[in-house]
Design a protein around this motif. Structure first.
Motif, PDB file in Angstrom:
ATOM      1  N   ALA A  43       0.778  -1.117  -0.187  1.00  0.00           N
ATOM      2  CA  ALA A  43      -0.101  -0.266   0.432  1.00  0.00           C
ATOM      3  C   ALA A  43       1.029   1.450   0.283  1.00  0.00           C
ATOM      4  O   ALA A  43       0.901   2.398  -0.407  1.00  0.00           O
ATOM      5  N   VAL A  44       1.572   1.589   0.753  1.00  0.00           N
ATOM      6  CA  VAL A  44       2.829   2.583   0.878  1.00  0.00           C
ATOM      7  C   VAL A  44       3.363   2.579  -0.153  1.00  0.00           C
ATOM      8  O   VAL A  44       3.760   3.758  -0.862  1.00  0.00           O
ATOM      9  N   THR A  45       3.989   1.687  -1.099  1.00  0.00           N
ATOM     10  CA  THR A  45       5.145   1.156  -2.608  1.00  0.00           C
ATOM     11  C   THR A  45       3.430   1.998  -3.603  1.00  0.00           C
ATOM     12  O   THR A  45       4.292   2.876  -4.355  1.00  0.00           O
ATOM     13  N   ALA A  48       0.356   5.445  -0.492  1.00  0.00           N
ATOM     14  CA  ALA A  48      -0.539   5.414   0.824  1.00  0.00           C
ATOM     15  C   ALA A  48      -0.136   6.243   1.844  1.00  0.00           C
ATOM     16  O   ALA A  48       1.463   5.477   2.113  1.00  0.00           O
ATOM     17  N   ARG A  49      -0.290   7.181   1.908  1.00  0.00           N
ATOM     18  CA  ARG A  49       0.697   7.676   3.409  1.00  0.00           C
ATOM     19  C   ARG A  49       0.289   7.721   4.495  1.00  0.00           C
ATOM     20  O   ARG A  49       0.356   8.854   5.457  1.00  0.00           O
ATOM     21  N   GLY A  55      -5.363   1.189   5.309  1.00  0.00           N
ATOM     22  CA  GLY A  55      -6.775   0.590   5.467  1.00  0.00           C
ATOM     23  C   GLY A  55      -7.680   0.356   3.929  1.00  0.00           C
ATOM     24  O   GLY A  55      -7.910  -0.411   3.861  1.00  0.00           O
ATOM     25  N   GLU A  56      -7.261   1.621   3.508  1.00  0.00           N
ATOM     26  CA  GLU A  56      -8.139   1.779   2.203  1.00  0.00           C
ATOM     27  C   GLU A  56      -7.896   0.836   0.974  1.00  0.00           C
ATOM     28  O   GLU A  56      -8.784  -0.096  -0.030  1.00  0.00           O
ATOM     29  N   TRP A  57      -7.062   1.176   0.316  1.00  0.00           N
ATOM     30  CA  TRP A  57      -6.038   0.081   0.016  1.00  0.00           C
ATOM     31  C   TRP A  57      -6.113  -1.318   0.077  1.00  0.00           C
ATOM     32  O   TRP A  57      -6.541  -1.833  -1.257  1.00  0.00           O
ATOM     33  N   ALA A  58      -6.082  -1.988   1.199  1.00  0.00           N
ATOM     34  CA  ALA A  58      -5.989  -3.215   1.252  1.00  0.00           C
ATOM     35  C   ALA A  58      -7.428  -3.738   1.225  1.00  0.00           C
ATOM     36  O   ALA A  58      -7.684  -4.492   0.785  1.00  0.00           O
TER      37      ALA A  58
END
Length: 275
Positions: A43-45, A48-49, A55-58
């Motif tokens: 997610a960070v890659t 996501a920050r 959590g939204e990305w997942a």
């Protein structure tokens, strides 16, 4: 970067996460810690920050991505399910950040070494806005960043009772610096630091010299003054910023035994031209 490419590049990292001890209690655990960390890293890659956006990305990740990251298979639903944001948050907060830093930095360093990108490394410290520890102190990180790739390969938290100078050696202890060039600002222009980089780490360095060390600064100015023909070919560069245009001329000169006795370290110095 495309999501699929981000995830595939984390395959080896997930196996390294699997070797870390799980800080959670065994009762009630549904998601493997390696999957939680891999999902957070992906997610960070992918941009996501914050813990909320992780959590939204997942929650929005497609099945093939969740499968690659090791997400749990739900028998009743017949599909892979991502950890809830609360699970991601609690698990990430339970980990020692230094441990995760070390695992990720080692992984990045190995991949960069294979591609021969690890030639020059910048050491820099930054205070993180909005990030505070349990005592309410702002987090201050000292990082080693590959010049061309812009990738952090080592990172340490500078505690309130220490400083960047004492943390530099531990920061670089796990990185192979043989034949590499280390750059740092004037804060790290210390004799002990220079000697450690050359003798223990077998590296070269470019350290800034400023007026906070007046004797050394004056010695560098004197040594690098004079006609251009007395030095190797000069490099002249210009840059604009902060409302001004600045031209810098870089001169390079060897350091003799006499200058070593006078405490002038071997260096390349870029001095601003007179206005």
């Amino acid at each position: 970067m495309p999501v699929a490419r981000c995830v595939q590049s984390l395959a080896d990292l997930r196996s390294r996460f699997a070797e870390l001890p799980d800080p959670r209690r065994r009762r009630g655990v549904r998601h493997r810690v390696s999957a939680i960390l891999a999902i957070a890293a992906a997610a960070v890659t992918c941009g996501a920050r914050s813990l909320t956006t992780i959590g939204e990305w997942a929650a929005d990740a497609p099945q093939r991505i969740l499968a690659t990251l090791g997400a749990r298979w739900h028998l009743g639903r017949g599909r892979h399910v991502a950890p809830h944001e609360t699970t991601l948050r609690r698990t990430l907060q339970a980990f020692d950040a230094a441990v995760l830093d070390e695992v990720i930095s080692d992984w990045l360093a190995e991949h960069l070494t294979v591609r021969e990108d690890l030639e020059a490394i910048a050491v820099d410290g930054k205070t993180l806005r909005g990030a505070r520890d349990a005592d309410g102190e702002q987090a201050h990180l000292l990082s080693a960043v590959v010049h061309d790739a812009g990738v952090v390969i080592a990172q340490r938290d500078v505690a309130a009772k220490t400083n960047e100078i004492t943390e530099l050696a531990p920061l670089l202890a796990g990185v192979d610096l043989t034949g590499k060039v280390i750059t740092a600002d004037a804060l790290h222009t210390q004799r002990a630091t220079a000697e450690d980089l050359v003798t223990a780490q077998r590296a070269d360095y470019v350290l800034a010299v400023k007026a906070n060390q007046p004797t050394l600064f004056a010695a560098c100015q004197q040594a690098l003054s004079g006609p251009a023909r007395a030095f190797a070919a000069e490099d002249v560069s210009s840059e604009r910023g902060h409302g001004r245009t600045e031209q810098r001329t870089t001169r390079t000169m060897p350091v003799t035994d006499r200058r070593r006795r006078d405490r002038l370290p071997p260096c390349r110095a870029g001095l601003p031209d007179p206005p």
